[in-house]
Design a protein around this motif. Sequence first.
Motif, mmCIF file in Angstrom:
data_model
loop_
_atom_site.group_PDB
_atom_site.id
_atom_site.type_symbol
_atom_site.label_atom_id
_atom_site.label_comp_id
_atom_site.label_asym_id
_atom_site.label_seq_id
_atom_site.Cartn_x
_atom_site.Cartn_y
_atom_site.Cartn_z
ATOM 1 N N GLU A 219 -13.484 30.977 -40.356
ATOM 2 C CA GLU A 219 -12.777 31.036 -41.883
ATOM 3 C C GLU A 219 -13.531 30.154 -42.564
ATOM 4 N N ALA A 220 -14.128 30.560 -43.905
ATOM 5 C CA ALA A 220 -14.941 29.655 -44.583
ATOM 6 C C ALA A 220 -13.975 28.694 -45.392
ATOM 7 N N ALA A 221 -14.757 27.500 -45.579
ATOM 8 C CA ALA A 221 -13.973 26.453 -46.441
ATOM 9 C C ALA A 221 -14.177 26.883 -47.875
ATOM 10 N N MET A 222 -12.905 26.391 -48.620
ATOM 11 C CA MET A 222 -12.921 26.755 -50.071
ATOM 12 C C MET A 222 -11.799 25.815 -50.448
ATOM 13 N N VAL A 223 -12.058 25.609 -51.992
ATOM 14 C CA VAL A 223 -10.877 25.134 -52.742
ATOM 15 C C VAL A 223 -10.604 26.136 -53.943
#
Length: 207
Positions: A100-104
């Motif tokens: 799962e990609a990192a995101m904000v």
Amino acid sequence: MKRLMTTLSLALLSALTPACIADPDDGGATADAGSGGTEAPVNGAALTLTFVSGHLGNYWDCPGEANGAGAAAGAPREAAGDAAGACPPGEECVSIINCEAAMVMLEVENETDGALSDFRIERIVLVNDDGTTEDLEGLGIVDAETQAPPAALPAGASRTLRVDFRGPARDPNDDGNRFLRLELRAGESAAGTLETPPLFSLPAVAT
């Protein structure tokens, strides 16, 4: 005596008359000295960024997608559904549970006096619990509602954007109090910075 009175009258009139200075911009026009005024507003002054949510991803089953693992920027991503969004048109996605990609998610407010477009990631820095830092690779920005590149943001308006990036290659069960320092830019000169609260990797799912 009459000549003396005339001289004093002229001196008094001169003292009561506002001095004038030449304005170099108009070739000799005059402006009152000391009359004051305000500076013109600065175009593209600032973006206000407010943290909404975020995580550092999970790269347990796709270590090559983690930050600094050598994956080329813009390369097709291995994670299910492009990790942070939908599959690119015409491409098949490989379902990998622990990827799962990192995101904000950020609420971005345009505080300039004109519409802004061309939102981009200037820098994302991970600050580890021991004080060391790591520059993270930004992957892109999308509108959180439409999942498309952000449309122009009018002056004074706000919108929630999702910032995708490569998270750190680290055991998700070995998290500390790590946070991000990030900077976004838009248009020619508008910029905004933010420090997030502590962020954590997503837990691994047993397969």
